[in-house]
Design a protein around this motif. Structure first.
Motif, PDB file in Angstrom:
ATOM      1  N   TYR A   1       0.825  -1.211   0.000  1.00 24.83           N
ATOM      2  CA  TYR A   1       0.000   0.000   0.000  1.00 24.83           C
ATOM      3  C   TYR A   1       0.858   1.259   0.000  1.00 24.83           C
ATOM      4  O   TYR A   1       0.543   2.245  -0.683  1.00 24.83           O
ATOM      5  N   VAL A   2       1.944   1.238   0.757  1.00 24.73           N
ATOM      6  CA  VAL A   2       2.857   2.388   0.768  1.00 24.73           C
ATOM      7  C   VAL A   2       3.432   2.606  -0.631  1.00 24.73           C
ATOM      8  O   VAL A   2       3.598   3.748  -1.083  1.00 24.73           O
TER       9      VAL A   2
ATOM     10  N   GLU B   1      -0.437   2.567  -3.067  1.00 20.62           N
ATOM     11  CA  GLU B   1      -1.662   3.174  -2.538  1.00 20.62           C
ATOM     12  C   GLU B   1      -2.913   2.618  -3.235  1.00 20.62           C
ATOM     13  O   GLU B   1      -3.879   3.337  -3.485  1.00 20.62           O
TER      14      GLU B   1
ATOM     15  N   ASN C   1       1.303  11.613   7.942  1.00 22.25           N
ATOM     16  CA  ASN C   1       1.311  10.375   7.168  1.00 22.25           C
ATOM     17  C   ASN C   1       1.984   9.283   8.011  1.00 22.25           C
ATOM     18  O   ASN C   1       3.199   9.120   7.999  1.00 22.25           O
TER      19      ASN C   1
END
Length: 254
Positions: free
Chosen positions: A60-61, A64, A201
């Motif tokens: 996901y990092v 995304e 974040n």
């Protein structure tokens, strides 16, 4: 009571003590170590628990893409399960990992926010900490329930509660199980809040903290339990006190 009746009662008590194995500090420590081994599943069990979460977080990092990240996380758990099946070994820890990543996926997909994948773990640790704490406060510490069948009357596993020293020791050991849960919530909940409210974040930190504060903290908690047992040298040998109390009295820790 006649001499014959007294002799008969003493003989019955002696026979019961002979049939019931002696419970020592070593017995309790061995029990703790066994529970640790069962919970962790060794190095492989720890890896199988961490890999799906790491896969989800890193993917996901990098991209995304929530749906893809969930698919990769679940896929990693399934792949570990296939390897277990091929090797014909236990699927226990894979199922645990798969259930965890599956529940995380439900939370994340429902809200559309990737950080919500970590919310079930935060809720679980908060509830677990509350339940364990209440067990100590009402004098039914969870660790006491674990060792209860090995202490006192073998036909009444609650007999250990009649000994304040055992309750005290079990309470201390239970608090050591509470501590990791509290630490996880104190660290991960603020990170989740920050990510949810766009204050910072913190997604990567949230994922890494879940892995870093998972089994490592649990190992530390069990190590602390073993240390408390070794430091106190609390003998759990069955003895018969002069007041006629049930066997299984425990000397206070030094």
């Amino acid at each position: 009571m006649t001499e014959q009746q007294r002799a008969s009662d003493e003989a019955a008590q002696a026979e019961e003590r002979a049939q019931t194995p002696a419970v020592t500090e070593g017995t309790v420590e061995a029990l703790v170590r066994t529970k640790l081994a069962e919970a962790l599943g060794g190095k492989r069990g720890m890896v199988e628990t961490a890999v799906p979460t790491l896969t989800f977080t890193i993917s996901y990092v990098a991209g995304e893409d929530l749906r893809l990240s969930i698919i990769l996380g679940v896929g990693a758990a399934l792949l570990l399960g296939v390897l277990r099946l091929v090797q014909r070994s236990s699927l226990q820890y894979v199922f645990t990992s798969l259930f965890g990543i599956g529940l995380a996926a439900v939370f994340a997909m429902r809200s559309g926010n990737a950080e919500d994948a970590f919310l079930p773990g935060i809720i679980y640790n908060a509830v677990y900490a509350v339940v364990l704490s209440l067990s100590v406060l009402v004098r039914w510490p969870v660790v006491g329930l674990m060792i209860g069948p090995f202490i006192g009357n073998k036909e009444d596993f609650t007999s250990w509660r009649g000994n304040p020293a055992v309750v005290k020791l079990a309470s201390r050991l239970t608090w050591l199980l509470v501590l990791p849960c509290v630490i996880r919530v104190l660290v991960q909940y603020p990170l989740w809040l920050a990510e949810t409210n766009d204050w910072a974040n913190t997604f990567a930190l949230l994922g890494l903290s879940k892995v870093a504060m998972g089994w490592p903290l649990q190992v530390a908690a069990f190590a602390g339990m073993v240390w408390v047992l070794a430091r106190g040298r609390t003998p759990l040998d069955r003895t018969e006190d002069t007041g006629g109390a049930a066997a299984g009295d425990v000397a206070d820790e030094r």
